[in-house]
Scaffold this active site. Structure first.
Site, PDB file in Angstrom:
ATOM      1  NE  ARG A  15      -2.081  -1.643   3.538  1.00  0.00           N
ATOM      2  CZ  ARG A  15      -2.548  -1.788   4.776  1.00  0.00           C
ATOM      3  NH1 ARG A  15      -3.749  -1.325   5.094  1.00  0.00           N
ATOM      4  NH2 ARG A  15      -1.803  -2.362   5.702  1.00  0.00           N
ATOM      5  CE  LYS A  75       0.435  -2.246   9.562  1.00  0.00           C
ATOM      6  NZ  LYS A  75      -0.790  -2.357  10.399  1.00  0.00           N
ATOM      7  CE1 TYR A  94      -5.431   2.937  10.209  1.00  0.00           C
ATOM      8  CE2 TYR A  94      -4.297   2.290   8.189  1.00  0.00           C
ATOM      9  CZ  TYR A  94      -5.467   2.632   8.864  1.00  0.00           C
ATOM     10  OH  TYR A  94      -6.660   2.664   8.178  1.00  0.00           O
ATOM     11  CG  HIS A  96      -2.277  -0.383  15.057  1.00  0.00           C
ATOM     12  ND1 HIS A  96      -3.611  -0.357  15.411  1.00  0.00           N
ATOM     13  CD2 HIS A  96      -2.233  -0.310  13.700  1.00  0.00           C
ATOM     14  CE1 HIS A  96      -4.348  -0.296  14.310  1.00  0.00           C
ATOM     15  NE2 HIS A  96      -3.544  -0.251  13.263  1.00  0.00           N
ATOM     16  CD  GLU A 118      -3.630   3.646  15.380  1.00  0.00           C
ATOM     17  OE1 GLU A 118      -2.753   3.504  16.246  1.00  0.00           O
ATOM     18  OE2 GLU A 118      -3.388   4.006  14.201  1.00  0.00           O
ATOM     19  CG  ASP A 270      -2.922  -3.976  13.018  1.00  0.00           C
ATOM     20  OD1 ASP A 270      -1.746  -4.348  12.868  1.00  0.00           O
ATOM     21  OD2 ASP A 270      -3.630  -3.589  12.079  1.00  0.00           O
TER      22      ASP A 270
END
Length: 375
Positions: A15, A75, A94, A96, A118, A270
Site C-alpha cells: 500500500r 503502516k 497507523y 497501533h 486509528e 494489530d
C-alpha cells in the site's frame, strides 16, 4: 509544507501513503511532495504518474526522512524508520502503539509529532480512518478463513456454504463493529451459518435490523462466547477498544475445547490480538497451529489487496493530511478535536491515555501539550 512518502518495508506491504491523485491535491494546495522511487510499483502505480502530477522523486527513504516536514505512511514505522525521525517532524500513519513497546519507546525518543490514523474520531463516535481498512479486513477474514479450512491447508475440510443435503459451516464473529459486520456480511453472503457476539445493546439492535434475521446476533457473555466458539468451524475476533490493547477473550483452555482443524482469524492482532495464544504473522507465513486450531494473525491483512486498500485509505486520510499541511500541525490539531484525538506522541510525551495505560507511561493531555508546544 514538504510532505514525504517512503516505500513501506513491512513484509508484503504494497500500500502507499499517497496515491498520485492525493499527491496532486496536496501539490495543488501549494505543498511539495517527495516520493521514494518505485513507491507504487507493487500496485501498478509508476513513478511517471507521480512526476506528472508534480511530485519529486528521491532515491531513498533516508532522503524522504531527512527532508520532509510531514511523513505520510500506511503502516507503523519499523525500527530503522523510527531512528530516522526528527524532532517535531510530523508522522501521519497507523501506529497501533498499545501492544508495541519498542516502537513507542523509539517514537518518544525521536520527539516527533505522532498522529495515528486509528484514534482520529468523527461526529458519530466512529474512527473514520480505521473504518476503510476494517471493512477490508472484515471481508478478507472470511476469504482467509475459508481457504485455511481446506484440508490441504491443514483445516477440517469444511466448505462454508455447505452443499445440498449437508449443513453449512458455522462462523462466529466476536465483535459487531465495522470489521465484524463486514465479516458477517460476507460469511452470510456465501451461505455460512453466522452468529455475531456483541456487548452493546444499541449495536445489537442496529445489526439485528440490518441483517433482518439472516444472521444470529447475540449479547456476548462468557458462557455464550464459549458455547459458540466451541461449536464453530471459523471464528473471527474483531473487538476494538480505540487506542488500547485488545482484550484476551479466548484462553488456551478454551482453545483446547475447539474442533481440531478449525480456524481463528484474529483481526484485532494489530492491537495485540484477542487470543491468549495470538502472535503476529505475515503474508509470507500467515498461520500457525496451537492446540490443533489454525491461527491466522496477519497484522496487515488489507496489504494483500493493496491497490483497493490504498485508494480506500487515501479517500479517508487525504482531508486530514490537507488540513495539517494547510494550517500546520499545531493549528490543525487545536481547531479540530477529532484530529487532536489522533495525537499519540508529542515531543517525547504520550498523549493517548489508552496507550499510556497499556505501556506504563504517564499520560499527558493532548490539547494542553499542543498549546504548550505552540508557546
Amino acid at each position: 509544507m514538504i510532505i514525504g512518502v517512503p516505500k513501506e518495508i513491512k513484509n508484503h506491504e504494497y500500500r502507499v501513503g499517497l496515491t498520485p491523485s492525493s499527491a496532486y491535491e496536496l501539490i495543488k494546495s501549494g505543498h511539495s511532495v517527495l516520493i521514494e522511487k518505485k513507491l507504487g510499483n507493487g500496485i501498478d502505480l509508476s513513478d511517471d504518474e507521480y512526476v506528472k502530477v508534480g511530485a519529486k522523486l528521491v532515491n531513498s527513504a533516508k532522503e524522504v526522512f531527512d527532508t520532509a516536514q510531514m511523513i505520510v505512511k500506511v503502516k507503523e514505522p519499523q525500527e530503522q524508520e523510527c531512528k530516522m525521525l526528527q524532532e517535531s517532524q510530523i508522522l501521519f500513519t497507523y501506529l497501533h502503539l498499545a501492544p508495541d513497546p519498542l516502537q513507542t519507546k523509539l517514537l518518544v525518543e525521536s520527539k516527533c509529532v505522532g498522529i495515528a490514523y486509528e484514534t482520529i474520531t468523527d461526529n458519530k463516535g466512529g474512527l473514520p480512518l480505521l473504518a476503510p481498512m476494517s471493512e477490508v479486513a472484515g471481508s478478507m477474514s472470511i476469504q482467509a478463513g475459508a481457504q485455511h479450512l481446506e484440508k490441504s491447508n491443514g483445516g477440517r475440510g469444511i466448505l462454508l456454504p455447505g452443499v445440498p443435503g449437508i449443513e453449512a459451516g458455522k462462523v462466529t464473529v466476536i465483535g459487531g463493529g465495522v470489521s465484524g459486520m463486514h465479516a458477517a456480511k460476507v460469511a452470510s453472503g456465501i451461505g455460512a451459518e453466522v452468529t455475531i457476539l456483541e456487548k452493546s445493546l444499541d449495536r445489537i439492535r442496529y445489526l439485528d435490523d440490518i441483517f433482518q434475521g439472516k444472521i444470529r446476533v447475540l449479547h456476548s457473555n462468557q458462557s455464550i462466547l464459549e458455547k459458540y466458539v466451541i461449536e464453530s468451524d471459523l471464528v473471527v475476533t474483531a473487538v476494538l477498544i480505540a487506542g488500547a490493547a485488545a482484550p484476551k477473550l479466548i484462553s488456551r483452555e478454551l482453545l483446547k475445547r475447539m474442533k481440531k482443524g478449525s480456524v481463528i482469524v484474529d483481526i484485532a492482532i494489530d492491537q495485540g490480538g484477542c487470543l491468549e495464544t495470538s502472535k503476529i504473522t505475515t503474508h509470507a507465513n500467515p498461520t500457525f497451529v496451537e492446540e490443533g486450531v489454525i491461527h491466522y494473525c496477519v497484522a496487515n491483512m488489507p496489504g494483500a489487496v493493496a491497490r483497493s486498500s490504498s485508494y480506500a485509505l487515501n479517500n479517508a486520510t487525504l482531508p486530514f493530511a490537507l488540513d495539517i499541511a494547510n494550517k500546520g500541525w499545531k493549528k490543525a490539531l487545536l481547531e479540530n478535536h477529532h484530529l487532536l484525538n489522533g495525537l499519540n506522541v508529542l515531543n517525547g510525551k504520550i498523549t493517548c491515555e489508552p496507550v499510556a495505560q497499556a505501556l506504563g507511561y504517564k499520560s499527558y493531555d493532548a490539547k494542553i501539550s499542543v498549546e504548550e508546544h505552540a508557546g
